[in-house]
Design an enzyme around this catalytic site. Structure first.
Site, PDB file in Angstrom:
ATOM      1  NE  ARG A 117      34.638  85.168 -27.029  1.00 17.05           N
ATOM      2  CZ  ARG A 117      35.494  84.179 -26.753  1.00 17.05           C
ATOM      3  NH1 ARG A 117      36.756  84.458 -26.475  1.00 17.05           N
ATOM      4  NH2 ARG A 117      35.097  82.926 -26.754  1.00 17.05           N
ATOM      5  CG  HIS A 144      31.570  80.147 -24.138  1.00 14.82           C
ATOM      6  ND1 HIS A 144      31.349  80.434 -25.474  1.00 14.82           N
ATOM      7  CD2 HIS A 144      32.908  79.884 -24.030  1.00 14.82           C
ATOM      8  CE1 HIS A 144      32.486  80.355 -26.138  1.00 14.82           C
ATOM      9  NE2 HIS A 144      33.442  80.021 -25.288  1.00 14.82           N
ATOM     10  CD  GLN A 147      34.336  75.309 -25.142  1.00 11.18           C
ATOM     11  OE1 GLN A 147      35.004  76.149 -25.716  1.00 11.18           O
ATOM     12  NE2 GLN A 147      34.617  74.010 -25.208  1.00 11.18           N
ATOM     13  CG  ASP A 239      36.179  78.587 -17.436  1.00  9.32           C
ATOM     14  OD1 ASP A 239      37.239  78.733 -18.088  1.00  9.32           O
ATOM     15  OD2 ASP A 239      35.246  79.414 -17.483  1.00  9.32           O
ATOM     16  CB  CYS A 279      35.933  75.991 -22.131  1.00  8.10           C
ATOM     17  SG  CYS A 279      36.404  77.178 -20.859  1.00  8.10           S
ATOM     18  NE  ARG A 307      33.634  76.660 -29.488  1.00  5.57           N
ATOM     19  CZ  ARG A 307      34.027  77.848 -29.005  1.00  5.57           C
ATOM     20  NH1 ARG A 307      34.902  77.882 -28.024  1.00  5.57           N
ATOM     21  NH2 ARG A 307      33.519  78.983 -29.452  1.00  5.57           N
TER      22      ARG A 307
HETATM   23  N1  NVA Z   1      35.053  81.900 -18.317  1.00  7.97           N
HETATM   24  C1  NVA Z   1      36.040  82.221 -19.336  1.00  7.97           C
HETATM   25  C2  NVA Z   1      35.807  81.387 -20.548  1.00  7.97           C
HETATM   26  C3  NVA Z   1      36.811  81.594 -21.667  1.00  7.97           C
HETATM   27  C4  NVA Z   1      36.529  80.751 -22.865  1.00  7.97           C
HETATM   28  C5  NVA Z   1      35.976  83.699 -19.665  1.00  7.97           C
HETATM   29  O1  NVA Z   1      34.862  84.240 -19.774  1.00  7.97           O
HETATM   30  O2  NVA Z   1      37.030  84.321 -19.775  1.00  7.97           O
HETATM   31  N1   CP Z   2      37.026  78.303 -25.307  1.00  9.28           N
HETATM   32  C1   CP Z   2      37.032  79.464 -25.970  1.00  9.28           C
HETATM   33  O1   CP Z   2      35.994  80.103 -26.233  1.00  9.28           O
HETATM   34  O2   CP Z   2      38.270  79.883 -26.330  1.00  9.28           O
HETATM   35  P1   CP Z   2      38.660  81.312 -26.925  1.00  9.28           P
HETATM   36  O3   CP Z   2      38.469  82.321 -25.839  1.00  9.28           O
HETATM   37  O4   CP Z   2      40.072  81.156 -27.354  1.00  9.28           O
HETATM   38  O5   CP Z   2      37.743  81.618 -28.088  1.00  9.28           O
END
Ligand code: NVA
Ligand code: CP
Length: 321
Positions: A117, A144, A147, A239, A279, A307
């Site tokens: 990540r 992502h 997800q 989101d 998500c 997930r």
């Molecule tokens: N768009 C959000 C998704 C989190 C799972 C982010 O990048 O923070």
């Molecule tokens: N949806 C998702 O990726 O959640 P987290 O940021 O908690 O991993």
């Protein structure tokens, strides 16, 4: 687990592969993963989970916070008979200037796969180029995909098909919007992304999605008008307005997105049996009202559970033999 020659071939084709975006796999490979995820989910319910990853170790490298991604990958590896190691970038020599490429080569000699990540998708691409083990994108500024694999599994479970399904994403043209466009295009769905002006998705990814969608009898549209877009929608998705790393823009974004909240009035414009997806994490009262996310049409916790199952299928296919 795979029983037909075609499935065995698809499974072996996935072995050793990276998963950085939904365009890395063919639509047949995505269908294979969804079938495998359903099989693993069934077996887990029967307390009969296979353990194809005995002796395998997954590294999980995090530059940003996570609840679902971290825990579902870690639990998934244990359930499949393997191990997972949680790594924070700030604890590695990466934080003191060691090259990503050197880190990738070294970690490849200890691990069987790595989930990353990261802030920058480019960094994950550099890592994947140098690594000799499968690299999984656990979220970047651009995508992502894990997800969306779980989201496709959820849609398959609830709707039974992707054909003629209209998925409307309302909000920021962000990493989720990008991966949903690619995932929906692969499955031949009808997909509309609705954003305020100035927050549209990346044009290169839109073009790529349009081209994939056309090969699969699907389509992609980008618009600024939520009320028109949600007519006849089967799936409404939103989101957060401010993604991780954009905290300095929070006030400006809240103003820009205020007309893009998913509320009960908007949901009423969609089909009667439309589902609401997110998500997570969610901010009730911002991108979605509590009445919608906690209402009968919401499937957000099924998505979150999936997930685990979708990633177990992915791990089995790319790390297993
Ligand atoms: N768009 C959000 C998704 C989190 C799972 C982010 O990048 O923070
Ligand atoms: N949806 C998702 O990726 O959640 P987290 O940021 O908690 O991993």
């Amino acid at each position: 687990m795979a029983s037909f020659p075609e499935e065995i071939m698809l499974g072996s084709l996935l072995s050793g592969r990276d998963f950085l975006t939904l365009a890395d796999f063919s639509k047949e490979e995505i269908h294979y993963l969804l079938d495998l995820a359903q099989e693993l989910k069934r077996k887990q319910l029967l307390d009969n989970s296979p353990q194809p990853l005995k002796g395998k170790t997954l590294g999980m490298l995090f530059e940003k916070a996570s609840t679902r991604t971290r825990i579902s990958f870690e639990a998934g590896m244990y359930q499949l008979g393997g191990n997972a190691i949680f790594l924070r970038t700030e604890d590695l020599q990466l934080a003191r200037g060691e090259a990503i490429s050197d880190t990738a080569r070294v970690l490849s000699s200890y691990l069987d796969g790595i989930m990353i990540r990261a802030n920058s998708h480019e960094d994950v691409k550099v890592f994947a180029k140098q690594a000799s083990i499968p690299v999984i994108n656990g979220l970047t500024d651009m995508y992502h995909p894990c997800q969306v694999l779980a989201d496709l599994l959820t849609i398959k479970e609830i709707k039974g098909t992707f054909i003629d399904q209209k998925l409307v994403f309302i909000g920021d043209g962000n990493n989720m919007a990008h991966s949903l466009m690619l995932g929906a295009a692969q499955m031949g769905m009808s997909n509309t992304i609705v954003t305020p002006k100035g927050y549209e998705p990346n044009e290169v990814i839109v073009k790529e999605s349009v081209s994939i969608a056309h090969q699969n009898q699907g389509n992609v549209e980008v618009t600024n008008c939520p009320r028109t877009a949600v007519q006849d929608a089967d799936i409404l998705y939103t989101d957060v307005w401010t993604s991780m790393g954009q905290e300095a823009e929070q006030v400006e974004r809240a103003a820009a997105f205020s007309a893009y909240q998913v509320d009960s009035a908007l949901v009423l414009q969609a089909k009667k049996d439309a589902i609401f997806m997110h998500c997570l994490p969610a901010h009730r009262g911002e991108e979605v009202t509590a009445s919608v996310i906690d209402g009968l049409q919401s499937v957000v916790f099924q998505q979150a559970e999936n997930r685990l199952h979708a990633q177990k299928a992915l791990l089995t296919a790319i790390i297993g033999k």
